[in-house]
Design a protein around this motif. Structure first.
Motif, short mmCIF file in Angstrom:
data_model
loop_
_atom_site.label_atom_id
_atom_site.label_comp_id
_atom_site.label_asym_id
_atom_site.label_seq_id
_atom_site.Cartn_x
_atom_site.Cartn_y
_atom_site.Cartn_z
N LYS A 299 33.17 -6.17 41.73
CA LYS A 299 33.81 -4.89 42.05
C LYS A 299 34.23 -4.85 43.52
O LYS A 299 35.33 -4.42 43.85
N TYR B 206 33.04 -1.57 32.77
CA TYR B 206 33.71 -2.49 33.68
C TYR B 206 34.98 -3.00 33.02
O TYR B 206 34.99 -3.33 31.84
N LYS C 151 28.72 3.43 32.59
CA LYS C 151 29.73 2.87 33.49
C LYS C 151 30.30 1.61 32.83
O LYS C 151 29.60 0.64 32.62
N THR D 105 35.66 0.23 37.59
CA THR D 105 34.74 0.92 36.69
C THR D 105 35.27 2.29 36.32
O THR D 105 36.10 2.87 37.03
#
Length: 102
Positions: free
Chosen positions: A51, A72, A70, A58
């Motif tokens: 990230k 991805y 959350k 996200t």
């Protein structure tokens, strides 16, 4: 499985799993754990690094079973990076095979 083998391949495994569809952290851990033993904390460190490098982004999805999850998602940069890592991995495996098949 040798931990050093996993360390080098885990990032590629995560990126490759996300290539097909978005996943939340626990889902990624479960999928990868089917083939190799990993600690959940290790996976989240990889996800944070990905990230930070803008390879994944996200978003939150509400869950009926508890707090929001959350998810991805690979960015375009992440898709390109996955392709490059995959190519490097295949070349590496071919080089290692050369020596262990001798």
């Amino acid at each position: 499985m040798n931990p050093q083998f996993k360390k080098g391949a885990l990032e590629l495994c995560v990126l490759s799993k996300l290539l097909g569809n978005d996943c939340y952290g626990y889902e990624l851990t479960e999928a990868i754990s089917e083939k190799m033993v990993i600690a959940t904390g290790t996976l989240y460190l990889v996800l944070k690094r990905l990230k930070d490098e803008n390879y994944v982004e996200t978003y939150l999805v509400e869950s009926d079973e508890g707090p929001a999850r959350k998810y991805y998602h690979l960015t375009e940069k992440g898709i390109t990076y996955q392709g490059a890592l995959k190519q490097e991995w295949l070349e590496f495996v071919q080089a290692v095979d050369h020596f262990i098949q001798a």
